[in-house]
Design a protein around this motif. Structure first.
Motif, mmCIF file in Angstrom:
data_model
loop_
_atom_site.group_PDB
_atom_site.id
_atom_site.type_symbol
_atom_site.label_atom_id
_atom_site.label_comp_id
_atom_site.label_asym_id
_atom_site.label_seq_id
_atom_site.Cartn_x
_atom_site.Cartn_y
_atom_site.Cartn_z
ATOM 1 N N ASN A 1 -13.043 18.401 8.898
ATOM 2 C CA ASN A 1 -12.155 19.551 9.106
ATOM 3 C C ASN A 1 -10.670 19.200 9.119
ATOM 4 O OD1 ASN A 1 -14.285 21.423 9.294
ATOM 5 N ND2 ASN A 1 -14.534 21.028 11.481
ATOM 6 N N VAL A 2 -10.337 17.949 8.751
ATOM 7 C CA VAL A 2 -8.923 17.564 8.782
ATOM 8 C C VAL A 2 -8.452 16.957 7.455
ATOM 9 C CG1 VAL A 2 -7.141 16.239 9.972
ATOM 10 C CG2 VAL A 2 -9.066 17.182 11.268
ATOM 11 N N GLY A 3 -9.145 15.930 6.956
ATOM 12 C CA GLY A 3 -8.660 15.295 5.740
ATOM 13 C C GLY A 3 -9.660 14.346 5.117
ATOM 14 N N MET A 4 -9.369 13.937 3.884
ATOM 15 C CA MET A 4 -10.216 13.010 3.150
ATOM 16 C C MET A 4 -9.325 12.019 2.396
ATOM 17 S SD MET A 4 -13.183 13.825 0.341
ATOM 18 C CE MET A 4 -14.243 14.546 1.580
ATOM 19 N N MET A 5 -9.629 10.723 2.541
ATOM 20 C CA MET A 5 -8.844 9.667 1.910
ATOM 21 C C MET A 5 -9.697 8.884 0.924
ATOM 22 S SD MET A 5 -6.806 6.448 3.730
ATOM 23 C CE MET A 5 -6.570 7.428 5.203
ATOM 24 N N VAL A 6 -9.157 8.683 -0.246
ATOM 25 C CA VAL A 6 -9.787 7.839 -1.260
ATOM 26 C C VAL A 6 -9.008 6.537 -1.301
ATOM 27 C CG1 VAL A 6 -10.366 7.573 -3.697
ATOM 28 C CG2 VAL A 6 -10.558 9.823 -2.605
ATOM 29 N N ARG B 1 0.851 -1.195 0.000
ATOM 30 C CA ARG B 1 0.000 0.000 0.000
ATOM 31 C C ARG B 1 0.883 1.240 0.000
ATOM 32 N NH1 ARG B 1 -2.906 -3.430 -1.100
ATOM 33 N NH2 ARG B 1 -4.862 -4.117 -0.129
ATOM 34 N N LEU B 2 0.538 2.195 -0.841
ATOM 35 C CA LEU B 2 1.234 3.476 -0.917
ATOM 36 C C LEU B 2 0.196 4.585 -0.794
ATOM 37 C CD1 LEU B 2 3.673 5.342 -1.487
ATOM 38 C CD2 LEU B 2 3.219 5.015 -3.944
ATOM 39 N N LEU B 3 0.267 5.333 0.277
ATOM 40 C CA LEU B 3 -0.650 6.452 0.500
ATOM 41 C C LEU B 3 0.058 7.750 0.172
ATOM 42 C CD1 LEU B 3 -3.350 7.613 1.609
ATOM 43 C CD2 LEU B 3 -2.231 7.706 3.861
ATOM 44 N N THR B 4 -0.488 8.497 -0.768
ATOM 45 C CA THR B 4 0.040 9.811 -1.110
ATOM 46 C C THR B 4 -0.690 10.868 -0.285
ATOM 47 O OG1 THR B 4 0.564 9.129 -3.379
ATOM 48 C CG2 THR B 4 0.359 11.486 -2.958
ATOM 49 N N ILE B 5 0.073 11.674 0.450
ATOM 50 C CA ILE B 5 -0.506 12.750 1.254
ATOM 51 C C ILE B 5 -0.127 14.081 0.625
ATOM 52 C CG2 ILE B 5 -0.655 13.789 3.545
ATOM 53 C CD1 ILE B 5 0.281 11.187 4.745
ATOM 54 N N SER B 6 -1.137 14.831 0.235
ATOM 55 C CA SER B 6 -0.895 16.133 -0.375
ATOM 56 C C SER B 6 -1.931 17.132 0.125
ATOM 57 C CB SER B 6 -0.946 16.026 -1.908
ATOM 58 O OG SER B 6 -2.160 15.426 -2.322
ATOM 59 N N GLU B 7 -1.686 18.393 -0.132
ATOM 60 C CA GLU B 7 -2.626 19.419 0.307
ATOM 61 C C GLU B 7 -3.947 19.272 -0.439
ATOM 62 O OE1 GLU B 7 -3.018 24.292 0.811
ATOM 63 O OE2 GLU B 7 -1.227 23.424 -0.124
ATOM 64 N N ALA B 8 -5.039 19.369 0.299
ATOM 65 C CA ALA B 8 -6.362 19.225 -0.308
ATOM 66 C C ALA B 8 -6.609 20.326 -1.343
ATOM 67 C CB ALA B 8 -7.430 19.286 0.775
ATOM 68 N N SER B 9 -7.146 19.934 -2.485
ATOM 69 C CA SER B 9 -7.541 20.913 -3.491
ATOM 70 C C SER B 9 -8.717 21.718 -2.963
ATOM 71 C CB SER B 9 -7.936 20.198 -4.783
ATOM 72 O OG SER B 9 -9.117 19.424 -4.560
ATOM 73 N N THR B 10 -9.068 22.768 -3.650
ATOM 74 C CA THR B 10 -10.196 23.605 -3.230
ATOM 75 C C THR B 10 -11.482 22.790 -3.127
ATOM 76 O OG1 THR B 10 -9.201 25.541 -4.278
ATOM 77 C CG2 THR B 10 -11.552 25.660 -3.768
ATOM 78 N N GLN B 11 -11.716 21.920 -4.108
ATOM 79 C CA GLN B 11 -12.929 21.109 -4.112
ATOM 80 C C GLN B 11 -12.935 20.115 -2.955
ATOM 81 O OE1 GLN B 11 -13.572 18.973 -7.748
ATOM 82 N NE2 GLN B 11 -15.481 18.039 -7.059
ATOM 83 N N VAL B 12 -11.800 19.462 -2.725
ATOM 84 C CA VAL B 12 -11.707 18.499 -1.633
ATOM 85 C C VAL B 12 -11.824 19.202 -0.291
ATOM 86 C CG1 VAL B 12 -10.161 16.867 -0.458
ATOM 87 C CG2 VAL B 12 -10.401 16.798 -2.950
ATOM 88 N N ALA B 13 -11.207 20.380 -0.171
ATOM 89 C CA ALA B 13 -11.281 21.149 1.082
ATOM 90 C C ALA B 13 -12.730 21.480 1.438
ATOM 91 C CB ALA B 13 -10.454 22.423 0.964
ATOM 92 N N LYS B 14 -13.524 21.811 0.445
ATOM 93 C CA LYS B 14 -14.942 22.112 0.696
ATOM 94 C C LYS B 14 -15.670 20.879 1.233
ATOM 95 C CE LYS B 14 -15.526 25.812 -2.731
ATOM 96 N NZ LYS B 14 -16.182 26.200 -4.010
ATOM 97 N N GLN B 15 -15.336 19.707 0.673
ATOM 98 C CA GLN B 15 -15.980 18.470 1.145
ATOM 99 C C GLN B 15 -15.538 18.116 2.564
ATOM 100 O OE1 GLN B 15 -16.229 15.203 -1.859
ATOM 101 N NE2 GLN B 15 -15.111 16.623 -3.169
ATOM 102 N N ILE B 16 -14.280 18.399 2.877
ATOM 103 C CA ILE B 16 -13.771 18.110 4.221
ATOM 104 C C ILE B 16 -14.493 18.971 5.257
ATOM 105 C CG2 ILE B 16 -11.740 18.273 5.736
ATOM 106 C CD1 ILE B 16 -10.009 17.657 3.255
#
Length: 278
Positions: free
Chosen positions: A114-119, A72-87
């Protein structure tokens, strides 16, 4: 499966790669665009026992992706504007807690409000986490721990390792609610008799103990029956799914309960790690 090369995934972004307990050769990796986050994230990942890989070690990640099915490889990056709205957006599931999972066609979306979203998908080797720049900072320590431990619980279950919200003690674990554990999880490898925690990797003793705290109990321990221990561990398992525990996880919990000792322990006698070190 089509072979994947490093350049195909990096897409021009500078990533730093990490491996969970590298010396144990577990195929569980992170890659992080460090410039997207505050400096605290590096210390946070080290605390979570992710070892930074040197440049000449990174190819091992892609060798594993292409050859080891449970990588498993999890990429952690800054949430895009769209993802930030969903968070940040209010959702019906928020009334049940900060965490939720939404099943999609072929994958799932895990959200910690308010912290993060994982797909992620248990059938895929590459997962994505979008988070805010202060992910891993002291202000979001509990939430950040919880998110990473969800990733570990899902990933490690595929190699026969179970995670519980808990704190390690000399001869076992004190199993806690997620909030009581402050997002800390301990991972138990019953087959190889190892335990992985914030304290490091430790060999499990022959009569490994799971302790359940009781505020009303004084000066004595009470044994738990196998079925009672299995039920208790199921409730406090770090594995999380909208369908409940998978069949494989339930079977592993049953095996752990049969081969371990369950004790109800006086809460007043348990000293949390930070208090014990003061």
């Amino acid at each position: 499966m089509k072979k994947i090369e490093k350049d195909q995934l990096d897409d021009g972004v500078v990533y730093t790669y990490f491996q969970y307990f590298k010396e144990s050769d577990l195929p569980i990796y992170l890659r992080v665009a460090l410039e997207d986050f505050e400096p605290d994230i590096l210390g946070f990942l080290q605390e979570m026992k992710f070892d930074e890989l040197k440049e000449n070690e990174v190819e091992v990640v892609f060798k594993d992706i292409n050859s080891r099915p449970n990588t498993r490889l999890l990429t952690i990056s800054e949430a895009s504007t769209q993802v930030a709205k969903q968070i940040e957006m209010a959702q019906d599931s928020d009334r049940y807690g900060h965490e939720s999972i939404i099943p999609k066609n072929g994958y799932s979306v895990y959200r910690y409000k308010n912290v993060g979203m994982m797909v992620y998908s248990l059938a895929s080797r590459e997962w994505q986490l979008g988070a805010f720049p202060d992910f891993g900072s002291p202000h979001f320590e509990v939430a950040s721990r919880s998110i990473i431990n969800r990733y570990l619980a899902w990933s490690l279950s595929a190699v026969g390792i179970l995670g519980f919200w808990a704190s390690p003690v000399e001869d076992g674990l004190v199993v806690l609610r997620q909030g009581e554990a402050k997002g800390e999880a301990v991972f138990v490898d019953l087959r190889n008799r190892f335990m992985y925690s914030l304290d490091g990797k430790r060999k499990m003793k022959r009569r490994f103990k799971f302790l359940k705290l009781d505020r009303n109990l004084k000066n004595r321990n009470l044994p738990m029956q196998t079925e009672e221990l299995a039920s208790f561990l199921s409730v406090h398992c770090a594995y999380f799914d909208y369908k409940g525990l998978s069949t494989a996880v339930r079977q592993m919990i049953s095996a752990v309960a049969k081969e371990s000792v369950g004790l109800i322990y006086p809460a007043e006698s348990f000293v949390p790690r930070k208090e014990a070190s003061n």
